[in-house]
Design an enzyme around this catalytic site. Structure first.
Site, short mmCIF file in Angstrom:
data_model
loop_
_atom_site.label_atom_id
_atom_site.label_comp_id
_atom_site.label_asym_id
_atom_site.label_seq_id
_atom_site.Cartn_x
_atom_site.Cartn_y
_atom_site.Cartn_z
N ASN A 113 0.86 -1.19 0.00
CA ASN A 113 0.00 0.00 0.00
C ASN A 113 0.89 1.23 0.00
OD1 ASN A 113 -1.83 2.02 0.41
ND2 ASN A 113 -2.41 1.38 2.49
N TRP A 114 0.95 1.88 -1.15
CA TRP A 114 1.85 3.04 -1.29
C TRP A 114 1.31 4.27 -0.57
CZ3 TRP A 114 3.10 2.99 -7.30
CH2 TRP A 114 3.82 1.82 -7.59
N LYS A 115 0.04 4.27 -0.22
CA LYS A 115 -0.60 5.45 0.40
C LYS A 115 -0.42 6.67 -0.54
CE LYS A 115 -0.04 3.20 4.78
NZ LYS A 115 0.06 3.29 6.22
N HIS A 134 -9.40 1.33 4.97
CA HIS A 134 -8.11 1.51 5.64
C HIS A 134 -8.29 2.44 6.83
CE1 HIS A 134 -3.98 2.58 6.48
NE2 HIS A 134 -3.64 1.49 5.84
N GLU A 166 -6.62 4.79 7.91
CA GLU A 166 -6.38 6.22 7.63
C GLU A 166 -7.61 6.85 6.98
OE1 GLU A 166 -2.71 5.57 5.56
OE2 GLU A 166 -1.77 4.99 7.45
N GLU A 183 -5.18 -4.83 10.60
CA GLU A 183 -4.14 -3.82 10.79
C GLU A 183 -4.38 -3.08 12.10
OE1 GLU A 183 -2.27 -2.72 6.67
OE2 GLU A 183 -3.75 -1.24 7.25
N GLY A 235 2.92 2.27 10.72
CA GLY A 235 3.89 3.35 10.56
C GLY A 235 4.64 3.69 11.84
N SER A 255 3.71 -2.21 10.15
CA SER A 255 5.16 -2.30 10.30
C SER A 255 5.73 -3.67 9.92
CB SER A 255 5.58 -1.94 11.73
OG SER A 255 5.20 -0.59 12.03
N GLY A 304 3.03 -1.25 4.18
CA GLY A 304 3.08 0.18 3.88
C GLY A 304 4.50 0.58 3.51
N GLY A 305 5.22 1.16 4.46
CA GLY A 305 6.54 1.74 4.22
C GLY A 305 7.50 0.83 3.47
P1 13P Z 1 3.31 0.36 7.56
O1 13P Z 1 3.77 -0.96 6.97
O2 13P Z 1 4.05 1.52 7.03
O3 13P Z 1 3.23 0.29 9.05
O4 13P Z 1 1.79 0.57 7.03
C1 13P Z 1 0.86 -0.45 7.18
C2 13P Z 1 -0.37 -0.09 6.43
O5 13P Z 1 -1.12 0.78 6.81
C3 13P Z 1 -0.64 -0.83 5.18
O6 13P Z 1 -1.92 -0.56 4.72
#
Ligand code: 13P
Length: 254
Positions: A11-13, A97, A99, A169, A175, A214, A235-236
């Site tokens: 997930n590149w956000k 998600h 967020e 999640e 993050g 993470s 994510g990251g």
């Molecule tokens: P991180 O891997 O950066 O913690 O993000 C997780 C995430 O929200 C994937 O959708």
């Protein structure tokens, strides 16, 4: 019990110009395994979807969106519908998600319509659920997961449940570098599977449940080795080809 094919999605956000998307997909797509071994996907911002799809063409890497509106079309300024995504060639969509729930008012009521709307259009949804840090500390994780899974999947006929991928999640792990332990993640994912089982035993055995929060190359294998964890939503670590591919590699043994 049916074999569940591991699934790893990045997930590149809100990251990725078209040039960055092209470079990242070009580095990842030719190296992903066959989908029978591990299914892989990147979830790109709307503006980079066409570029990512072009760069992934002829490979086994799927390209997903990060949100959509539940209606087919209409007076919803700034929104994007499922048919608009399928027209581009997008194969799936992240829904709910944390967020989006936290910063953009995404509700369980809307998700109840978004999940079937995605499937109807031919998009595979990745439905995200998870508790906040306060809920976790107050012992309310299961209550929160029950509410989200029951409400968000309420609009779906039992025979379609297994087409949804669910990502657990925990918000406190996103993050933050604070990963849930493999045991914590397993317990929550097993609970989510049991909730699906309340609706359909067959779907519970077949549905893929991912862990997200993470996930890094160093912890991926331990998480995905758990019985009820079928992959990862990353994510990251998905923003760099080598770390994403290392997590995909770890899924092979999961
Ligand atoms: P991180 O891997 O950066 O913690 O993000 C997780 C995430 O929200 C994937 O959708």
């Amino acid at each position: 019990m049916p074999e569940r094919t591991p699934y790893v999605a990045g997930n590149w956000k809100m990251w990725g110009s078209q040039a960055e998307a092209r470079d990242l997909v070009a580095a990842i797509a030719p190296r992903v395994p066959a989908p029978a071994e591990v299914e892989t996907a990147v979830c790109a911002p709307f503006t980079a979807l066409a570029t990512a799809l072009e760069a992934a063409q002829g490979t086994d890497l799927a390209v997903l969106a990060q949100n959509m509106h539940q209606a087919q079309g209409g007076a919803f300024t700034g929104e994007v519908s499922a048919p608009m995504l399928t027209e581009l060639g997008v194969q799936g969509v992240v829904l709910g998600h944390s967020e989006r729930r936290q910063f953009f008012g995404e509700t369980d009521r809307a998700l109840q319509e978004k999940v079937p709307a995605a499937l109807e259009a031919g998009l595979r949804p990745i439905l995200c659920v998870g508790e906040t840090e306060e809920e976790n500390e107050a012992g309310e994780t299961q209550r929160k997961l029950r509410q989200q899974v029951q409400e968000d999947l309420n609009g779906l006929a039992p025979q379609h449940l297994a087409e949804v991928v669910i990502a657990y999640e925990p918000i406190w792990a996103i993050g933050t570098g604070k990963t849930a332990t493999a045991e914590q993640a397993q317990e929550a994912c097993a609970f989510v599977r049991a909730l699906v089982g309340d609706k359909s035993k067959e779907a519970a055995a077949a549905v893929r449940i991912l862990y997200g929060g993470s996930v890094k190359p160093a912890n991926a294998a331990g998480l995905m080795a758990q019985e009820d964890i079928d992959g990862a939503l990353v994510g990251g670590a998905s923003l760099e080809a080598e770390s994403f591919l290392a997590i995909v590699e770890a899924a092979k043994g999961g």
